[in-house]
Design a protein around this motif. Structure first.
Motif, PDB file in Angstrom:
ATOM      1  N   ALA A   1      34.003  37.599  28.129  1.00  0.00           N
ATOM      2  CA  ALA A   1      33.645  37.510  29.545  1.00  0.00           C
ATOM      3  C   ALA A   1      34.101  38.755  30.302  1.00  0.00           C
ATOM      4  CB  ALA A   1      34.264  36.257  30.164  1.00  0.00           C
ATOM      5  N   LEU A   2      35.252  39.297  29.929  1.00  0.00           N
ATOM      6  CA  LEU A   2      35.750  40.503  30.595  1.00  0.00           C
ATOM      7  C   LEU A   2      34.825  41.690  30.345  1.00  0.00           C
ATOM      8  CD1 LEU A   2      37.993  41.878  32.223  1.00  0.00           C
ATOM      9  CD2 LEU A   2      39.204  42.291  30.060  1.00  0.00           C
ATOM     10  N   MET A   3      34.321  41.817  29.128  1.00  0.00           N
ATOM     11  CA  MET A   3      33.378  42.905  28.835  1.00  0.00           C
ATOM     12  C   MET A   3      32.082  42.747  29.627  1.00  0.00           C
ATOM     13  SD  MET A   3      34.835  45.046  26.884  1.00  0.00           S
ATOM     14  CE  MET A   3      36.322  44.630  27.814  1.00  0.00           C
ATOM     15  N   GLN A   4      31.648  41.501  29.793  1.00  0.00           N
ATOM     16  CA  GLN A   4      30.483  41.257  30.633  1.00  0.00           C
ATOM     17  C   GLN A   4      30.738  41.719  32.064  1.00  0.00           C
ATOM     18  OE1 GLN A   4      27.351  38.767  29.991  1.00  0.00           O
ATOM     19  NE2 GLN A   4      27.620  40.219  28.342  1.00  0.00           N
TER      20      GLN A   4
ATOM     21  N   ILE B   1      29.704  43.723  25.418  1.00  0.00           N
ATOM     22  CA  ILE B   1      29.074  44.881  26.052  1.00  0.00           C
ATOM     23  C   ILE B   1      27.560  44.828  25.887  1.00  0.00           C
ATOM     24  CG2 ILE B   1      28.868  47.398  25.993  1.00  0.00           C
ATOM     25  CD1 ILE B   1      31.796  47.463  25.042  1.00  0.00           C
ATOM     26  N   THR B   2      27.106  44.637  24.666  1.00  0.00           N
ATOM     27  CA  THR B   2      25.671  44.711  24.399  1.00  0.00           C
ATOM     28  C   THR B   2      24.925  43.488  24.921  1.00  0.00           C
ATOM     29  OG1 THR B   2      26.123  43.823  22.184  1.00  0.00           O
ATOM     30  CG2 THR B   2      25.916  46.199  22.390  1.00  0.00           C
ATOM     31  N   SER B   3      25.587  42.344  25.034  1.00  0.00           N
ATOM     32  CA  SER B   3      24.922  41.156  25.560  1.00  0.00           C
ATOM     33  C   SER B   3      24.694  41.248  27.062  1.00  0.00           C
ATOM     34  CB  SER B   3      25.743  39.900  25.249  1.00  0.00           C
ATOM     35  OG  SER B   3      25.779  39.660  23.862  1.00  0.00           O
TER      36      SER B   3
ATOM     37  N   ASN C   1      30.670  50.689  38.682  1.00  0.00           N
ATOM     38  CA  ASN C   1      31.850  49.880  38.380  1.00  0.00           C
ATOM     39  C   ASN C   1      31.705  48.508  39.044  1.00  0.00           C
ATOM     40  OD1 ASN C   1      33.626  49.689  41.016  1.00  0.00           O
ATOM     41  ND2 ASN C   1      32.832  51.778  40.953  1.00  0.00           N
ATOM     42  N   PRO C   2      32.420  47.497  38.554  1.00  0.00           N
ATOM     43  CA  PRO C   2      32.218  46.141  39.081  1.00  0.00           C
ATOM     44  C   PRO C   2      32.449  46.017  40.584  1.00  0.00           C
ATOM     45  CG  PRO C   2      33.455  46.071  37.033  1.00  0.00           C
ATOM     46  CD  PRO C   2      33.346  47.517  37.410  1.00  0.00           C
ATOM     47  N   VAL C   3      33.507  46.662  41.090  1.00  0.00           N
ATOM     48  CA  VAL C   3      33.793  46.559  42.524  1.00  0.00           C
ATOM     49  C   VAL C   3      32.705  47.243  43.334  1.00  0.00           C
ATOM     50  CG1 VAL C   3      35.434  47.151  44.338  1.00  0.00           C
ATOM     51  CG2 VAL C   3      36.269  46.407  42.097  1.00  0.00           C
TER      52      VAL C   3
ATOM     53  N   ALA D   1      28.414  40.475  37.097  1.00  0.00           N
ATOM     54  CA  ALA D   1      29.850  40.641  37.317  1.00  0.00           C
ATOM     55  C   ALA D   1      30.416  39.450  38.077  1.00  0.00           C
ATOM     56  CB  ALA D   1      30.116  41.936  38.088  1.00  0.00           C
ATOM     57  N   SER D   2      29.683  38.988  39.099  1.00  0.00           N
ATOM     58  CA  SER D   2      30.134  37.823  39.862  1.00  0.00           C
ATOM     59  C   SER D   2      30.213  36.583  38.975  1.00  0.00           C
ATOM     60  CB  SER D   2      29.164  37.587  41.031  1.00  0.00           C
ATOM     61  OG  SER D   2      29.456  36.382  41.703  1.00  0.00           O
ATOM     62  N   ARG D   3      29.204  36.392  38.118  1.00  0.00           N
ATOM     63  CA  ARG D   3      29.226  35.227  37.230  1.00  0.00           C
ATOM     64  C   ARG D   3      30.358  35.332  36.215  1.00  0.00           C
ATOM     65  NH1 ARG D   3      23.364  36.574  36.498  1.00  0.00           N
ATOM     66  NH2 ARG D   3      22.367  35.788  38.390  1.00  0.00           N
ATOM     67  N   SER D   4      30.678  36.548  35.812  1.00  0.00           N
ATOM     68  CA  SER D   4      31.785  36.726  34.867  1.00  0.00           C
ATOM     69  C   SER D   4      33.111  36.323  35.505  1.00  0.00           C
ATOM     70  CB  SER D   4      31.841  38.182  34.405  1.00  0.00           C
ATOM     71  OG  SER D   4      30.673  38.538  33.697  1.00  0.00           O
TER      72      SER D   4
END
Length: 402
Positions: A55-58, A110-112, A201-203, A345-348
Motif C-alpha cells: 500500500a505504501l508503494m501505491q 509500484i507496477t500495479s 510526489n504524493p503531497v 494516493a488518497s485511497r492508499s
C-alpha cells in the motif's frame, strides 16, 4: 483511434492486474509461513508488513506514474507497467528468501499503480456522456478479477504454491505484448504537461484535489468510500466465522457472489442509470445503497440475511463510475493522470489507516455487537453521500480547471 479496441485492452489490463493480485491471496501466506519455519504468529506479522509495504508503494508511486503519463503519454506508462508486473511475478516465483519475496512485493506495488493511468486513458478517449459507462465497465473488470483470482490461486496453489506466480507472469507479459500491437496513444503531444516533481510526489498531487471546491468535496467522498470499503478485507472472514460459523468454502462462495453482483451492476446498469438520473443522483444513490448494505451486513442475525444484503450492496457500484465521471470533468486533459494519481494516493492512505480501525472496533465489540465495524462503514457512506450532495449543489456542467 479505434476506441472500442483500446477500451477492450484497458478492460483486459485491469482484469489481469486484479486477477494476478487475487491468485496470490491463497498462496502468499503459505509461502511466508514456509520461510518463517512454521511460526504462525510471526508469519501473520510478516504478512501484515507485506500488505503495508504494498500500500505504501501505491501511495508513493501512483502520483509519479500519473505525472509521467501526463508528460509522455498513457501508452508507454501502461505498457511498461504491464511488462514490469509480469517480470516481477517471475522474480517472486523464483525468490529463494523472504527478503527477496518482500522486494518483489515492493516492485508489485509500484507496477500495479498503472490502474490509475488506465482510468486517465478512459477519460482521454471517451466523450463525457459515455464516461460513466466506460468507468463502469472497468469496474466490471475489477469484479471479475476479484471473483476468479482467489479461486484460480487456490486451485493452482494446490499443485505448487509457486505456480500462481508463473501463471500471473504469463498473463501480464502476454497482455503487454498484446498492448504493443493494439493500444494507441490517447493523449496527443499538444495536450501534454511538462513533468514536475512538485506534481509527481504524493503531497503535491493531492494539491490538485484542493484546487477546486467541488473537486475537493468529491475527493473527500472518494476517501470516505475507500475507507469504508476496507471493512470487508479487514474483518469479513473473522466476522463470518464468529457469527455464522462459516468456513473457507462458504466464505469463498460468498465473496464470489459479491463479485458477480457488483460486476453485473457496473457492467449492465451503470450506463442506463447514470443516463437517466445523472452522475450526481447516481453517486448519492450508490452511496446510500452501500450504507444500507453495510447495515444489513452488520445486523444480519443469520447467514441468509447476510446474503440478502449482497444485491443491495452491489448497487454501491453505481457510485464509483459516477464519481470518476464527475471528477474527470473538473480537470483538463493534461491533468487526468495527475488526478488519478492523487486519487490513488488518497485511497492508499485510507488503505493504510482503515484496517487497524475496523479490526480494533471488531475486537472491542465482539461480545455485544459483532457487526459494529460494518455499521461504522455504513455511517461513513452516509457521511460521504451528504458531502457529495452538498459539494455538487447548484452545479452547471463543469468546465476543466485551467
Amino acid at each position: 483511434m479505434n476506441t472500442r479496441r483500446a477500451l477492450a485492452f484497458i478492460f483486459c489490463t485491469v482484469a489481469l492486474d486484479v486477477l494476478a493480485l487475487g491468485v496470490m491471496i491463497p498462496v502468499l501466506p503459505t509461502i511466508v509461513l514456509g520461510f518463517m519455519g512454521g511460526d504462525t504468529a510471526g508469519a501473520a506479522e510478516m504478512f501484515g508488513v507485506f500488505a503495508t509495504v504494498w500500500a505504501l508503494m501505491q501511495f508513493l508511486c501512483s502520483p509519479l506514474l500519473g505525472a509521467l503519463s501526463d508528460r509522455y503519454g498513457r501508452r508507454p506508462v501502461i505498457l511498461i507497467s504491464c511488462l514490469g508486473l509480469g517480470l516481477d511475478y517471475v522474480f517472486m516465483a523464483l525468490a529463494p528468501s523472504l527478503a527477496l519475496l518482500l522486494v518483489g512485493r515492493v516492485i508489485s506495488g509500484i507496477t500495479s499503480a498503472t490502474i490509475g493511468t488506465s482510468f486517465a486513458y478512459i477519460a482521454d478517449v471517451t466523450r463525457p456522456v459515455e464516461r460513466a459507462k466506460a468507468f463502469g465497465l472497468v469496474g466490471t473488470a475489477f469484479g471479475l478479477g476479484f471473483v476468479a483470482g482467489p479461486a484460480i490461486g487456490g486451485l493452482l496453489g494446490g499443485v505448487d504454491p509457486r505456480l500462481p506466480f508463473w501463471v500471473s507472469a504469463v498473463a501480464c507479459l502476454a497482455n503487454a505484448a498484446f498492448g504493443w500491437f493494439v493500444l494507441p496513444e490517447s493523449l496527443p503531444p499538444e495536450k501534454r504537461m511538462p513533468f514536475s516533481w512538485k506534481r509527481a510526489n504524493p503531497v503535491g498531487s493531492l494539491r490538485l484535489l484542493a484546487s477546486h471546491r467541488q473537486l475537493l468535496g468529491l475527493a473527500v467522498v472518494d476517501f470516505l468510500g475507500s475507507f469504508a470499503h476496507q471493512v470487508l478485507p479487514s474483518v469479513f472472514v473473522l466476522y463470518a466465522g464468529h457469527r455464522y460459523g462459516w468456513g473457507e468454502t462458504t466464505v469463498g462462495l460468498t465473496l464470489a457472489f459479491v463479485g458477480i453482483c457488483t460486476a453485473a451492476v457496473q457492467g449492465l446498469l451503470v450506463g442506463p442509470i447514470v443516463g437517466r438520473l445523472g452522475s450526481r443522483l447516481a453517486l448519492v444513490a450508490g452511496l446510500l445503497a452501500g450504507a444500507l448494505g453495510m447495515s444489513i451486513y452488520g445486523l444480519a442475525p443469520t447467514g441468509p440475511w447476510f446474503w440478502a444484503g449482497v444485491p443491495v450492496m452491489a448497487f454501491w457500484g453505481l457510485a464509483g463510475p459516477a464519481l470518476q465521471d464527475m471528477m474527470s470533468r473538473r480537470v483538463g486533459p493534461s491533468e487526468q493522470g495527475q488526478l488519478q494519481g492523487a486519487n490513488s494516493a488518497s485511497r492508499s492512505i485510507a488503505g493504510l489507516a482503515s484496517p487497524g480501525v475496523f479490526a480494533a472496533l471488531f475486537a472491542l465489540s465482539l461480545d455485544r455487537l459483532p457487526g459494529a465495524a460494518f455499521l461504522l462503514a455504513g455511517l461513513l457512506l452516509v457521511a460521504a453521500a451528504a458531502v457529495a450532495w452538498i459539494a455538487t449543489a447548484r452545479t452547471r456542467p463543469a468546465a476543466p480547471v485551467p
